[in-house]
Every structure is written in C-alpha cells, then in structure tokens.
Design an enzyme around this catalytic site. Structure first.
Site, PDB file in Angstrom:
ATOM      1  CG  HIS A   1      40.138  42.430  38.500  1.00 52.28           C
ATOM      2  ND1 HIS A   1      39.007  41.774  38.897  1.00 52.28           N
ATOM      3  CD2 HIS A   1      41.015  41.485  38.121  1.00 52.28           C
ATOM      4  CE1 HIS A   1      39.184  40.464  38.749  1.00 52.28           C
ATOM      5  NE2 HIS A   1      40.397  40.264  38.292  1.00 52.28           N
TER       6      HIS A   1
ATOM      7  CE  LYS B   1      36.093  48.579  40.641  1.00 46.64           C
ATOM      8  NZ  LYS B   1      36.816  47.306  40.600  1.00 46.64           N
TER       9      LYS B   1
ATOM     10  CE1 TYR C   1      32.328  46.466  40.801  1.00 45.70           C
ATOM     11  CE2 TYR C   1      31.619  44.514  41.986  1.00 45.70           C
ATOM     12  CZ  TYR C   1      32.145  45.113  40.849  1.00 45.70           C
ATOM     13  OH  TYR C   1      32.497  44.342  39.763  1.00 45.70           O
TER      14      TYR C   1
ATOM     15  CG  ASP D   1      41.777  37.169  38.810  1.00 41.55           C
ATOM     16  OD1 ASP D   1      41.857  38.055  37.929  1.00 41.55           O
ATOM     17  OD2 ASP D   1      40.832  37.112  39.622  1.00 41.55           O
TER      18      ASP D   1
END
Length: 184
Positions: free
Chosen positions: A62, A72, A132, A170
């Site tokens: 992603h 991130k 994250y 996904d």
C-alpha cells in the site's frame, strides 16, 4: 539509536540501544533529534496506527500518492513480521527494487520508509502487533497499491502460499506492470 541505510536511498533500519537487567529492559523507541541526525531532515509525524494480525497475514503493498504521500516509521511490539518497502519514486535509480527486514518484539528494530514507497508486511509469528507513525494523514482518494504476490516484484514473504491470508482488496490489487504504466 543506530541508523543503517538500506540499498534504497532514504530507507533506514533503526536499531535502538537496549538496556537490560534482571528487571527487564528499557529502550528509547523514538527521539526526534536522533532520527533527524540519521535522516538529514526532521520528519513531522501526525498520526500513529496499530494493527494486530495472525500468522500468515500479508498486508500490502500500500501507499498514499501525491500530496497525501506518507513516510512511515514502523515497528513490531509483539511477535515478528517480514517488513517490505518497494521504491516507486519515478526517477529513482532503484525504482521497483525492494528491501525486506525482519522486525520483531525481540530485535526491537524499526524501519523508516520514506514517501514514494509501497509498503507491506507478513506475519511470521503466531500473531503480531504492528505499530507505525505517519507524517501525513490518511486520504482515501490517494490510496494506491500493488498485489503483494506480484511475480514481477518476486518478494519473499517467508510464508508458504497455502498459509498466506490476504484481504480481498489486496488479492484484487493491480499488477506492478499496471502500476508502472500509470507512472510513465
């Protein structure tokens, strides 16, 4: 904290200094000044996210595109994952290349994933809690991604295909070839 730059410019493995004794351990998981010294700039994180997944889950690949792109800082607080970053910066000499790093509660490593990268992970322990920080907020219209099992990327998720659990989103994500054609 020690920063180790991967083969993908700007993507760093971060190893903390851990202090352990008979009581347990202590380590600094985030220090803005130390991270700035490693990266060469000061990221401004605006959002924290956490997920829990069971063995075999593959999440990704992603990204947020355009003005909503996100860097991130990722880590695992329980269990272990194979964390993957794929460079999709249009003019990067490592476009389409990836790094895979084991992050675990035991090794306490983190990965800094810059803007312009696809990101995902696979759970290789019974379960994993994944945490994250993001430097930009989520924007649904800016979502982009690639099927994590795309053969062109040839990512080793360190799982048997029969054990992999992917979301429908996904599974149905575009191929890397289709993603690249949009970038051209």
């Amino acid at each position: 904290m020690k920063g180790i730059e991967t083969k993908l410019k700007g993507c760093f493995i971060l190893e903390p200094t851990v202090f352990e004794d008979e009581r347990g351990y202590f380590f600094e998981s985030f220090n803005e000044n130390k991270l700035e010294a490693i990266l060469g700039y000061k990221p401004s994180f605006v959002q924290d996210n956490q997920s829990k997944s069971s063995y075999g889950v593959v999440r990704g690949l992603h990204m947020q595109a355009g003005e909503h792109s996100q860097a991130k800082l990722v880590r695992v607080v329980e269990g272990a994952v194979i964390d993957v970053a794929v460079d999709v910066r249009k003019d990067s000499p490592t476009f389409g290349q990836s790094v895979a790093v084991e992050l675990s509660a035991e090794n306490k490593r983190q990965l800094f994933v810059p803007r312009g990268f696809l990101h995902g992970f696979s759970v290789i322990s019974e379960s994993a809690v994944f945490f994250y920080k993001c430097d930009n907020g989520y924007n649904k219209e800016s979502e982009d991604g690639v099927n994590p099992l795309d053969l062109d990327l040839a990512i080793d998720w360190q799982l048997e295909p029969k054990d992999m659990l992917l979301s429908e989103k996904d599974k149905e994500a575009q191929s890397f070839a289709d993603f690249k054609s949009k970038k051209a």
